[in-house]
Design an enzyme around this catalytic site. Structure first.
Site, PDB file in Angstrom:
ATOM      1  CB  SER A 186      -0.969  -0.007   1.187  1.00  0.00           C
ATOM      2  OG  SER A 186      -1.861  -1.081   1.054  1.00  0.00           O
ATOM      3  CB  THR A 237      -4.454  -4.770   6.567  1.00  0.00           C
ATOM      4  OG1 THR A 237      -4.500  -6.065   5.988  1.00  0.00           O
ATOM      5  CG2 THR A 237      -3.081  -4.520   7.156  1.00  0.00           C
ATOM      6  CE  LYS A 263      -8.949  -5.825   5.762  1.00  0.00           C
ATOM      7  NZ  LYS A 263      -9.263  -6.488   4.493  1.00  0.00           N
ATOM      8  CB  ALA A 309     -15.464 -19.027   6.410  1.00  0.00           C
ATOM      9  N   GLY A 310     -12.952 -16.323   6.317  1.00  0.00           N
ATOM     10  CA  GLY A 310     -12.311 -15.341   7.188  1.00  0.00           C
ATOM     11  C   GLY A 310     -12.844 -13.949   6.923  1.00  0.00           C
ATOM     12  CG  ASN A 361     -13.369 -21.995   6.245  1.00  0.00           C
ATOM     13  OD1 ASN A 361     -12.448 -21.510   5.591  1.00  0.00           O
ATOM     14  ND2 ASN A 361     -13.443 -21.897   7.564  1.00  0.00           N
ATOM     15  NE  ARG A 362      -7.605 -24.603   8.366  1.00  0.00           N
ATOM     16  CZ  ARG A 362      -6.471 -23.982   8.607  1.00  0.00           C
ATOM     17  NH1 ARG A 362      -5.327 -24.538   8.242  1.00  0.00           N
ATOM     18  NH2 ARG A 362      -6.453 -22.790   9.191  1.00  0.00           N
ATOM     19  N   GLY A 415      -5.699 -11.664  -7.993  1.00  0.00           N
ATOM     20  CA  GLY A 415      -5.813 -10.968  -6.702  1.00  0.00           C
ATOM     21  C   GLY A 415      -5.332  -9.523  -6.759  1.00  0.00           C
TER      22      GLY A 415
END
Ligand SMILES: NC(=O)c1ccc[n+]([C@@H]2O[C@H](COP(=O)([O-])OP(=O)(O)OC[C@H]3O[C@@H](n4cnc5c(N)ncnc54)[C@H](OP(=O)(O)O)[C@@H]3O)[C@@H](O)[C@H]2O)c1
Length: 273
Positions: free
Chosen positions: A17, A62, A66, A127-128, A150-151, A240
């Site tokens: 950034s 970040t 967040k 799912a984070g 998700n794990r 990404g």
């Protein structure tokens, strides 16, 4: 007087950034600077106080702050409220207003390809924190259904509830089953960190075909294993770095009220890989 912007998080030393935003400030001749500021987990309150002391003009947030940052905001926009997390804060006359540019930043590369999310079936891997913004994005675009793989199952279940609360049909599955059913989805999104460190894909790519659009949030390496294999099988792929750039451009525009210089920011970003 020079305006100071920042990104806060931990770890922060490899953040791209500062390079992207400083390039944009320089390109437009703005008297602004952008720094990386490491705030460890558990020290957010003190970190925010020090940002106030230097009269920070705005900052990105970040991992891991967040969600926790929400309690330090004086005001927030609708996306931030919906997602329950902020990645962009603007200092508006001494008040901190939170925004979330991950959602529109995620959608931008899809729109650039003239693709529609409406009525689509989506496979979301992960799912984070980032996955929440993606669920909100597909809900906003009126997708038909989102399947979360998700794990950790409990986290997938939570995200299904979140999707349902936004009016989006949703269910969950495991990573093995997800890999066996990829052909059923228009969009396949990787929102795990798998693929960053070693050449692995979070799911089997065997069944991915030319009707799928595969979007990997991992931006380093640029060509992840998931994207490489999907490309070979004829799928449309989205990198990404495209989301990274789009969300940064939106933050820049919130802060400066100026159109973000796409080429300058893109060249700087790609030059870092
Ligand atoms: N391109 C962009 O602009 C952009 C924006 C935001 C994030 N990202 C990237 O997206 C990724 C996720 O970020 P985040 O903020 O959501 O992180 P996070 O909240 O820490 O979530 C990490 C996710 O990855 C999964 N995971 C981690 N290691 C795994 C493994 N070995 N096998 C299977 N699943 C694994 C976790 O599953 P469990 O629930 O089982 O732990 C969880 O779903 C990161 O790589 C980040 O850099 C990119």
């Amino acid at each position: 007087m020079t305006k100071t912007y920042a990104v806060i998080g931990d770890p922060i030393d490899h953040s791209l950034s500062p390079a992207i935003h400083n390039a944009a400030f320089a390109f437009l001749g703005l008297d602004c600077t952008y720094i990386a500021y490491r705030i460890p987990k558990g020290e957010l309150s003190e970190g925010i106080e020090s940002l106030k002391l230097i009269n920070i003009a705005g900052f990105n947030v970040t991992i891991p702050h967040k969600i926790e940052m929400m309690k330090f905001l004086d005001d927030m926009d609708e996306d931030c409220k919906t997602i329950g997390a902020t990645n962009t804060v603007n200092n508006e006359n001494g008040k901190f207003k939170g925004y979330n540019t991950d959602m529109d930043g995620f959608l931008e590369p899809i729109k650039q390809r003239n693709q529609s999310c409406k009525d689509s079936n989506v496979l979301l891997i992960g799912a984070g924190g980032a996955a929440r913004a993606i669920v909100a994005a597909f809900a906003k675009e009126k997708a038909h259904k989102i399947t979360v793989a998700n794990r950790t199952r409990e986290k997938a279940e939570e995200l299904v509830k979140f999707a349902n609360n936004l009016g989006l049909e949703s269910d969950h599955t495991d990573l093995v089953n997800a890999g066996n059913t990829t052909g059923n989805y228009k969009f396949i999104v990787n929102a795990t960190s798998v693929g960053m460190k070693n050449n692995t894909s979070p799911i089997s790519t065997r069944m991915i075909n030319k009707d799928c659009t595969v979007y990997d949030l991992v931006y380093m390496p640029v060509d992840t294993e998931l994207l490489e294999q999907s490309k070979k099988q004829g799928a449309t792929i989205i990198y990404g770095w495209e989301m990274l750039l789009a969300q940064a451009m939106r933050s820049f525009e919130i802060w400066t009220k100026r159109k973000a210089p796409y080429e300058a920011m893109k060249l700087t970003l790609l030059g870092r890989f």
